[in-house]
Design a protein around this motif. Structure first.
Motif, PDB file in Angstrom:
ATOM      1  N   SER A 257       1.056  -1.542   0.012  1.00 35.46           N
ATOM      2  CA  SER A 257      -0.155  -0.089  -0.037  1.00 35.46           C
ATOM      3  C   SER A 257       0.931   1.061   0.208  1.00 35.46           C
ATOM      4  N   THR A 258       1.917   1.268   0.505  1.00 36.29           N
ATOM      5  CA  THR A 258       2.970   2.554   0.753  1.00 36.29           C
ATOM      6  C   THR A 258       3.268   2.491  -0.819  1.00 36.29           C
ATOM      7  N   VAL A 484      10.295   5.795  12.437  1.00 38.38           N
ATOM      8  CA  VAL A 484       9.103   5.638  13.066  1.00 38.38           C
ATOM      9  C   VAL A 484       8.104   4.486  12.500  1.00 38.38           C
ATOM     10  N   THR A 485       8.375   4.177  12.106  1.00 38.64           N
ATOM     11  CA  THR A 485       7.534   3.128  11.373  1.00 38.64           C
ATOM     12  C   THR A 485       7.916   2.003  11.871  1.00 38.64           C
ATOM     13  N   ASN A 490       2.577   1.634   8.491  1.00 33.16           N
ATOM     14  CA  ASN A 490       3.133   1.932   7.141  1.00 33.16           C
ATOM     15  C   ASN A 490       2.402   3.136   6.441  1.00 33.16           C
ATOM     16  N   PRO A 491       1.380   2.702   5.945  1.00 30.03           N
ATOM     17  CA  PRO A 491       0.442   3.826   5.437  1.00 30.03           C
ATOM     18  C   PRO A 491       0.585   5.223   5.740  1.00 30.03           C
ATOM     19  N   ALA A 492      -0.094   4.678   6.874  1.00 29.33           N
ATOM     20  CA  ALA A 492       0.363   6.308   8.115  1.00 29.33           C
ATOM     21  C   ALA A 492       1.708   7.483   7.973  1.00 29.33           C
ATOM     22  N   THR A 493       2.529   6.455   7.505  1.00 30.38           N
ATOM     23  CA  THR A 493       4.314   6.794   7.956  1.00 30.38           C
ATOM     24  C   THR A 493       4.811   7.857   6.577  1.00 30.38           C
ATOM     25  N   CYS A 522      11.967   2.655   2.040  1.00 28.14           N
ATOM     26  CA  CYS A 522      12.560   2.388   3.752  1.00 28.14           C
ATOM     27  C   CYS A 522      11.598   2.039   4.786  1.00 28.14           C
ATOM     28  N   ILE A 523      10.198   2.677   4.587  1.00 32.30           N
ATOM     29  CA  ILE A 523       9.478   2.658   5.108  1.00 32.30           C
ATOM     30  C   ILE A 523       8.805   1.350   5.687  1.00 32.30           C
ATOM     31  N   SER A 524       8.935   0.612   4.558  1.00 32.42           N
ATOM     32  CA  SER A 524       8.304  -0.890   4.346  1.00 32.42           C
ATOM     33  C   SER A 524       9.539  -1.633   5.451  1.00 32.42           C
ATOM     34  N   PHE A 525      10.354  -1.627   5.487  1.00 29.67           N
ATOM     35  CA  PHE A 525      11.633  -2.137   6.699  1.00 29.67           C
ATOM     36  C   PHE A 525      10.972  -2.245   8.226  1.00 29.67           C
ATOM     37  N   ALA A 526       9.916  -2.448   8.364  1.00 28.34           N
ATOM     38  CA  ALA A 526       9.711  -2.425   9.990  1.00 28.34           C
ATOM     39  C   ALA A 526       8.976  -3.638  10.199  1.00 28.34           C
ATOM     40  N   VAL A 527      10.431  -4.407  10.033  1.00 26.62           N
ATOM     41  CA  VAL A 527      11.290  -5.858  10.382  1.00 26.62           C
ATOM     42  C   VAL A 527      11.865  -6.064  12.007  1.00 26.62           C
TER      43      VAL A 527
END
Length: 595
Positions: A257-258, A484-485, A490-493, A522-527
């Motif tokens: 979605s990002t 932050v993420t 992720n969508p909100a960030t 990089c927002i997807s890297f919330a791992v």
């Protein structure tokens, strides 16, 4: 103790009421469009970050506050909630619903596992490749929810605590009952569903670990491992699914979605820029995903399985243990239960490939695409292709029409021939309307920021960063959103940061894509944490790994991704998107300036 407890239980309601009231002096004491827009943006952002109300509901705040404060007309705000990307999503959902309905995804996953064998290193690589491939087209959440039960079944075969569990009551492997992946217990919510919800909502997505023993009394799998090596294998394979889903989502513009939010915001902010489409994004991100996949595989193997690649990756049949042979037989039996490939699967696979080819060849960039065959240019987008093919899936019968004659000589048409590949109920079940509203809310915020002049004001406040080189600005932005993420969806960030980064790029005369593309990835890297994204929560719920394992492994994947993305944007990204110049389409004049 009663009052604090009551306040704690009502904290969301208090937050929803108090935040707008406490911020109300901002538009009252500073009666300007910029202040009113900032008020709406802050209230919406707080609702998103705190999740005091559902994200989709919070995205409706601009729809009524902008007209109240005179920032945008109600008709102008409403137009922001349904864009070209929404149509793209509708078409993709139709294909994804067909993939889920006819189990094409399960066939692909099991087939790849059979090809890899039961060696831990090869299994790790196979499952990561399979998950990455599926996550290119399905949401990271649904991909993880689909693959993890298969991984769990393989793990129980490979590292079972007792050899008798594998053949309970049987003296031979051939007599053992095949593993069962109950399809009814897998609620696969495709394409972005629940990618922005709390971990408390994932119980419906997660299959409980499978028990391979045929004994009815043995319902809970043992978490005691025969050795430290077995435990490491379970941790490694489980965590790798979440990371591979993230990597796959980066590859295509529809993968997460990002990236869809980025695409529509970019096209809305810079309508004259015709540089980002499915083909150009894939050309840029595919090498990133391949490199990340290989490096992450090495990282996970080294971290959990050690450096003995020769032993864990050998394809020799002579070196296979009895447990590995049993595992392969069980997986083969599960694949054979699917039977021969069916007519709906073939149709779905054909449409899947056709959609990808048409996306690539519409405007490839280096040669004229099929869009150039039309007299009027620019009328067709990737959404045109996806909606057209999705529409056809409602018409094509799920079975080949069969004609047979009755005893009286009349021709009878099989009633099943009229059932389509997908029905409207199949589509409704998988269509993520919350994400559609969330994305629309982000577009509304961006439109209000632009028309009110708030974007320019924010950009001017960041002039102090002009002394830094462009790569340093991008690196700082990527590090910031990566932190932050981990705590914000992720969508909100990305919805919060996109308008700010656009203004920053314009103010510093940096090509906006030089900042926006790396930040989007990089927002997807919330791992690093279970709460970072839904795939993490799903993997964590299986109980193989602890939070410290996720932090340790996730930090390495995060650093690997950040380094590769920064190298990519400064090498082939420069020539692909012409990032070394400040483009004419980025010179946007605000409405307030024109007045």
């Amino acid at each position: 103790m009663g009052l604090p407890k009551a306040l704690l239980e009502a904290r969301n309601l208090l937050l929803v009421i108090l935040v707008p009231l406490l911020l109300l002096p901002l538009p009252i004491l500073h009666p300007s469009s910029e202040a009113a827009c900032a008020y709406v943006l802050i209230v919406t952002a707080v609702y998103w970050v705190s999740e005091a109300v559902p994200l989709g509901a919070a995205a409706l705040v601009p729809a009524f506050l902008y007209p109240f404060f005179g920032v945008l007309r109600s008709s102008e705000v409403a137009a922001e909630y349904f864009k070209n990307t929404t149509l793209l999503l509708v078409g993709v959902i139709c294909v994804a619903a067909a993939v889920e309905k006819w189990n094409l995804h399960k066939r692909i996953a099991l087939r790849m596992v059979i090809m890899a064998g039961a060696k831990p290193g090869m299994l790790l690589l196979c499952f990561m490749c399979c998950t990455t491939l599926l996550s290119m087209w399905l949401s990271n959440t649904s991909t993880t929810a689909m693959v993890m039960p298969i991984v769990e079944a393989v793990l129980q075969e490979l590292v079972g605590t007792e050899e008798e569990q594998l053949v309970a009551g049987s003296t031979s492997a051939e007599e053992a009952e095949p593993i069962s992946l109950d399809e009814n217990s897998q609620r696969l919510e495709l394409i972005f569903v629940n990618e922005d919800t709390s971990t408390a909502n994932f119980t419906s997505l997660v299959n409980k670990p499978l028990v391979l023993s045929r004994s009815p009394g043995n319902q809970e799998p043992s978490r005691k491992y025969r050795s430290q090596h077995d435990q490491m294998i379970c941790k490694c394979l489980s965590l790798s699914i979440s990371y591979a889903a993230t990597i796959g989502g980066l590859t295509t513009i529809i993968g997460t979605s990002t990236s869809l939010i980025f695409l529509e915001h970019f096209n809305n902010q810079y309508p004259a820029a015709e540089v980002v489409n499915f083909g150009t994004w894939f050309l840029f991100s595919c090498p990133i995903s391949l490199i990340m996949l290989v490096v992450s595989w090495f990282w996970m193997h080294w971290l959990f399985l050690g450096c003995n690649f020769k032993e864990t990756c050998s394809l020799s049949k002579k070196k296979k243990t009895r447990r590995e042979e049993l595992s392969e037989k069980r997986i083969q039996a599960e694949y054979e239960k699917l039977g021969d490939i069916s007519y709906p699967e073939m149709v779905t696979g054909f449409f899947f490939v056709l959609m990808t080819v048409l996306w690539f060849t519409r405007e490839p960039g280096f040669v004229p695409g099929w869009d150039s065959l039309f007299e009027k240019k620019g009328y067709r987008t990737d959404a045109t292709v996806s909606v057209f093919l999705g529409f056809l899936l409602f018409l094509i019968p799920a079975r080949k029409p069969s004609f047979r004659k009755k005893d009286n000589g009349e021709t009878e048409v099989s009633s099943l021939a009229t059932e389509p590949i997908i029905t409207w109920k199949d589509f409704q079940k998988t269509m993520p309307w919350e994400i559609v509203i969330l994305v629309g809310g982000g577009y509304a915020l961006a439109s209000g920021s632009k028309s009110s002049g708030l974007s320019s004001w924010i950009g001017h406040q960041m002039l102090s960063l002009s002394s830094l080189p462009p790569w340093a600005v991008t690196l700082l932005a990527c590090i910031l959103v990566s932190i932050v993420t981990e705590f914000v969806s992720n969508p909100a960030t990305i919805t919060i940061f996109l308008p700010i980064l656009c203004s920053l790029s314009e103010t510093l005369h940096i090509n906006p894509l030089y900042t926006l593309i790396p930040v989007t990835m990089c927002i997807s890297f919330a791992v690093m944490l279970p709460v970072g994204n839904p795939p993490n929560a799903i993997v964590f719920s299986y109980g193989h790994c602890q939070i410290k394992d996720m932090v340790k492994a996730g930090l390495g994947v995060n650093v690997i991704g950040l380094v590769i993305v920064m190298v990519a944007i400064n090498t082939w990204g420069v020539s692909l998107f012409h990032l070394d110049t400040f483009p004419a389409w980025a010179k946007v004049i605000n409405v307030t300036d024109q007045a």
